[in-house]
Write a protein that holds these residues in place. Structure first.
Motif, PDB file in Angstrom:
ATOM      1  N   THR A 157       4.280   5.707  -5.063  1.00  0.00           N
ATOM      2  CA  THR A 157       4.373   5.634  -6.710  1.00  0.00           C
ATOM      3  C   THR A 157       3.280   6.381  -7.476  1.00  0.00           C
ATOM      4  O   THR A 157       3.722   7.191  -8.360  1.00  0.00           O
ATOM      5  CB  THR A 157       4.098   4.150  -7.210  1.00  0.00           C
ATOM      6  OG1 THR A 157       5.167   3.286  -6.553  1.00  0.00           O
ATOM      7  CG2 THR A 157       4.325   3.904  -8.635  1.00  0.00           C
ATOM      8  N   LEU A 158       2.016   6.386  -6.948  1.00  0.00           N
ATOM      9  CA  LEU A 158       0.899   7.283  -7.443  1.00  0.00           C
ATOM     10  C   LEU A 158       1.273   8.789  -7.337  1.00  0.00           C
ATOM     11  O   LEU A 158       1.310   9.523  -8.501  1.00  0.00           O
ATOM     12  CB  LEU A 158      -0.264   6.947  -6.895  1.00  0.00           C
ATOM     13  CG  LEU A 158      -0.855   5.566  -7.421  1.00  0.00           C
ATOM     14  CD1 LEU A 158      -2.145   5.324  -6.671  1.00  0.00           C
ATOM     15  CD2 LEU A 158      -1.115   5.604  -9.001  1.00  0.00           C
ATOM     16  N   CYS A 164       3.879  14.331 -13.601  1.00  0.00           N
ATOM     17  CA  CYS A 164       2.866  14.687 -14.700  1.00  0.00           C
ATOM     18  C   CYS A 164       2.686  16.339 -14.418  1.00  0.00           C
ATOM     19  O   CYS A 164       2.863  16.996 -15.440  1.00  0.00           O
ATOM     20  CB  CYS A 164       1.559  13.874 -14.555  1.00  0.00           C
ATOM     21  SG  CYS A 164       1.748  12.193 -14.978  1.00  0.00           S
ATOM     22  N   ILE A 165       2.668  16.759 -13.097  1.00  0.00           N
ATOM     23  CA  ILE A 165       2.413  18.092 -12.755  1.00  0.00           C
ATOM     24  C   ILE A 165       3.794  18.846 -13.420  1.00  0.00           C
ATOM     25  O   ILE A 165       3.583  19.829 -13.957  1.00  0.00           O
ATOM     26  CB  ILE A 165       2.176  18.160 -11.484  1.00  0.00           C
ATOM     27  CG1 ILE A 165       0.720  17.655 -11.230  1.00  0.00           C
ATOM     28  CG2 ILE A 165       2.136  19.779 -11.105  1.00  0.00           C
ATOM     29  CD1 ILE A 165       0.411  17.875  -9.735  1.00  0.00           C
ATOM     30  N   GLY A 166       4.780  18.219 -12.964  1.00  0.00           N
ATOM     31  CA  GLY A 166       6.009  19.004 -13.274  1.00  0.00           C
ATOM     32  C   GLY A 166       6.397  19.041 -14.898  1.00  0.00           C
ATOM     33  O   GLY A 166       6.733  20.042 -15.371  1.00  0.00           O
ATOM     34  N   ALA A 167       6.029  17.885 -15.567  1.00  0.00           N
ATOM     35  CA  ALA A 167       6.272  17.919 -17.115  1.00  0.00           C
ATOM     36  C   ALA A 167       5.304  18.717 -17.700  1.00  0.00           C
ATOM     37  O   ALA A 167       5.871  19.541 -18.496  1.00  0.00           O
ATOM     38  CB  ALA A 167       5.897  16.364 -17.561  1.00  0.00           C
ATOM     39  N   LEU A 223       0.783  -1.172   0.100  1.00  0.00           N
ATOM     40  CA  LEU A 223      -0.010   0.030   0.192  1.00  0.00           C
ATOM     41  C   LEU A 223       0.938   1.216   0.191  1.00  0.00           C
ATOM     42  O   LEU A 223       0.661   2.193  -0.623  1.00  0.00           O
ATOM     43  CB  LEU A 223      -0.848  -0.070   1.207  1.00  0.00           C
ATOM     44  CG  LEU A 223      -2.085  -1.200   1.301  1.00  0.00           C
ATOM     45  CD1 LEU A 223      -2.868  -0.997   2.329  1.00  0.00           C
ATOM     46  CD2 LEU A 223      -3.055  -0.702   0.024  1.00  0.00           C
ATOM     47  N   LEU A 224       1.967   1.191   0.810  1.00  0.00           N
ATOM     48  CA  LEU A 224       2.806   2.373   0.706  1.00  0.00           C
ATOM     49  C   LEU A 224       3.513   2.587  -0.253  1.00  0.00           C
ATOM     50  O   LEU A 224       3.676   3.796  -0.839  1.00  0.00           O
ATOM     51  CB  LEU A 224       3.904   2.408   1.934  1.00  0.00           C
ATOM     52  CG  LEU A 224       4.722   3.469   2.217  1.00  0.00           C
ATOM     53  CD1 LEU A 224       4.013   4.680   2.674  1.00  0.00           C
ATOM     54  CD2 LEU A 224       5.702   3.244   3.346  1.00  0.00           C
TER      55      LEU A 224
END
Length: 492
Positions: free
Chosen positions: A23-24, A31-34, A17-18
């Motif tokens: 990872t998510l 994605c936000i950075g790219a 779970l961790l």
């Protein structure tokens, strides 16, 4: 010791779970950075292109107007390249080139001092290939990345103007470094928070697993078993959750198991009580049968031979049945938990006596003894311990062919005594070794029932050893069978 990588399927639920959470979050950060980098890059490039177009408009305008007349007090910087690079408004790093007949006639770049610096021949060729389809990114020789555009002056001469893209690159690099630092901090914080949250949320599941392990470690194979009820505490608010359903199901399952174990124990108790009562009641008629057969055998010379033989067989079977009843009574007493005697017992002397008896009963076997130099004394029941050794020797005598070598080893190991009866007979089949200490367990033809074995000898030995807080085990292979008894070396 080298670390072995375990597949994610072998990880604990908390770790998985961790890992999924981190990872998510990492994917979201990427994605936000790219996306931010891409949007920022497009914005900065468009802004730079607007500056390039302004510089190109100034360059073409000044080229059409020609060189300005000399002004007193305003020096003109000397240097190669187009004169329009000296015009006000041209920034440091601006590249200008005049293209005639498809080739750069002159070209230069404004240095940090404001002077014009000539470009390399390779840069000349690169500037000559710039088209008129808007701004283009070119890696100019000796200068780096530039955004270039081409415009046409009034006389048809092509003017190429460009500005460096290093500002955009530096801004994007700084933004990338900021995203990396912020992302690393966010992932670390998320991992720490995830550990706390996952541990807290899965705490009821850990309680369920711990309760299940507690029940699994209980001795459920026999006897009375007291299972805690309920084994998992489930609050009413959590009944409809996954953990609540699991805890409720486990509690119901353990209730059913407890009922089944109680019914089994009650049935075992009734059976043992019946065996004890039956064995006790059988002793009186067996004693009468033995007495009457003994009386009849005294006058065997006055009766026919077949009658005398029949009375002998009756006496033999009565003796065998008396022995069986005695074994059953002994097991019943041990099952009821009656304490044994606790007196000093010389185990070395018991071993010698038992081996001597076995040698007389089976002289065709080879009997060997391996004893310590000093007598081995422990606290226990002398008669029962003698019975354990005698039963193990009888087992080897009955179930092995003549000529077999049987060796008895007695060793003191720290606070324990180890008694081993070993023979080189045919061995015990592997599938029968797990049940050899069960009552009425019998071997196959390789370990036959010669000598009238009742199947209780090893069961009695195991029960007596357990009553002395010891253990008994067997290991067997063709040509090597060993029964090992471990007893505490406590001296009374």
């Amino acid at each position: 010791m080298p670390l072995r990588f375990r597949r994610p399927s072998a990880w604990s639920l908390r770790a998985r779970l961790l890992a999924v959470q981190v990872t998510l979050l990492a994917l979201v950060c990427v994605c936000i950075g790219a996306g931010s980098m891409l949007a920022t890059s497009r914005f900065l490039i468009e802004q730079l292109d607007e500056q390039v177009r302004d510089a190109s408009f100034r360059s073409v305008t000044l080229f059409d107007l020609g060189p300005p007349p000399p002004m007193p007090g305003v020096p003109r910087l000397a240097g190669p390249g187009p004169i329009f690079l000296d015009a006000p408004g041209q920034s440091t790093g601006t590249v200008g080139a005049v293209i005639r007949d498809g080739r750069a006639a002159e070209a230069a770049v404004i240095t940090v001092t404001g002077a014009r610096q000539r470009l390399t021949e390779t840069a000349y060729q690169q500037l000559s290939t710039v088209g008129e389809d808007g701004c283009t990114t070119v890696e100019l020789d000796g200068l780096g990345r530039y955004r270039l555009t081409r415009a046409v002056a009034a006389d048809g001469t092509a003017i190429v103007t460009g500005l460096p893209a290093s500002g955009v690159d530096n801004t994007l690099l700084s933004l990338f470094a900021i995203f990396c630092v912020v992302g690393a901090v966010a992932l670390t914080a998320a991992a720490v928070a995830g550990v706390v949250v996952v541990r807290r949320q899965l705490a009821p599941l850990s309680d369920v697993a711990g309760a299940a392990l507690t029940v699994a470690d209980m001795p459920l194979e026999r006897g009375e078993v007291n299972l805690p009820s309920p084994i998992v505490s489930v609050s009413p608010a959590q009944v409809h959750t996954e953990i609540g359903k699991l805890g409720t199901a486990l509690n119901r399952m353990l209730e059913r198991i407890a009922d089944a174990l109680s019914a089994r124990h009650a049935s075992e108790t009734r059976v043992r009580q019946f065996v004890a009562d039956a064995s006790h009641e059988l002793r009186t008629p067996l004693a009468a049968i033995s007495g009457y057969t003994e009386l009849a055998q005294r006058n065997s010379d006055r009766v026919p031979a077949d009658v005398a033989h029949a009375m002998g067989r009756v006496a033999s079977e009565a003796a065998r049945m008396t022995e069986l009843v005695g074994d059953l009574l002994l097991l019943a007493r041990l099952d009821s938990g009656r304490p044994l005697e606790r007196v000093p017992v010389d185990l070395s002397q018991l071993t010698v006596d038992a081996v001597s008896d076995a040698h007389i009963a089976a002289p065709e076997h080879n009997w060997l003894i391996d004893l310590p130099d000093e007598p081995v004394v422990l606290a226990g029941d002398q008669a029962r311990l003698h019975q354990v050794i005698a039963n193990l020797l009888s087992n080897s005598r009955i179930h092995t062919p003549p000529g077999t070598t049987v060796t008895v080893h007695l060793v003191v190991e720290g606070d324990q005594l180890r008694l081993m009866v070993r023979d080189d007979g045919p061995g015990i089949p592997t599938e029968q070794q797990s049940e050899i200490f069960e009552r009425f367990a019998r071997g196959d033809t390789s370990r036959s029932r010669r000598g009238g074995s009742t199947g209780l000898g090893l069961a009695i030995a195991a029960a007596v050893v357990k009553a002395h807080h010891g253990s008994i085990s067997v290991r067997s292979a063709p040509g090597d069978t060993a029964f090992v008894v471990i007893l505490p070396a406590a001296v009374a």
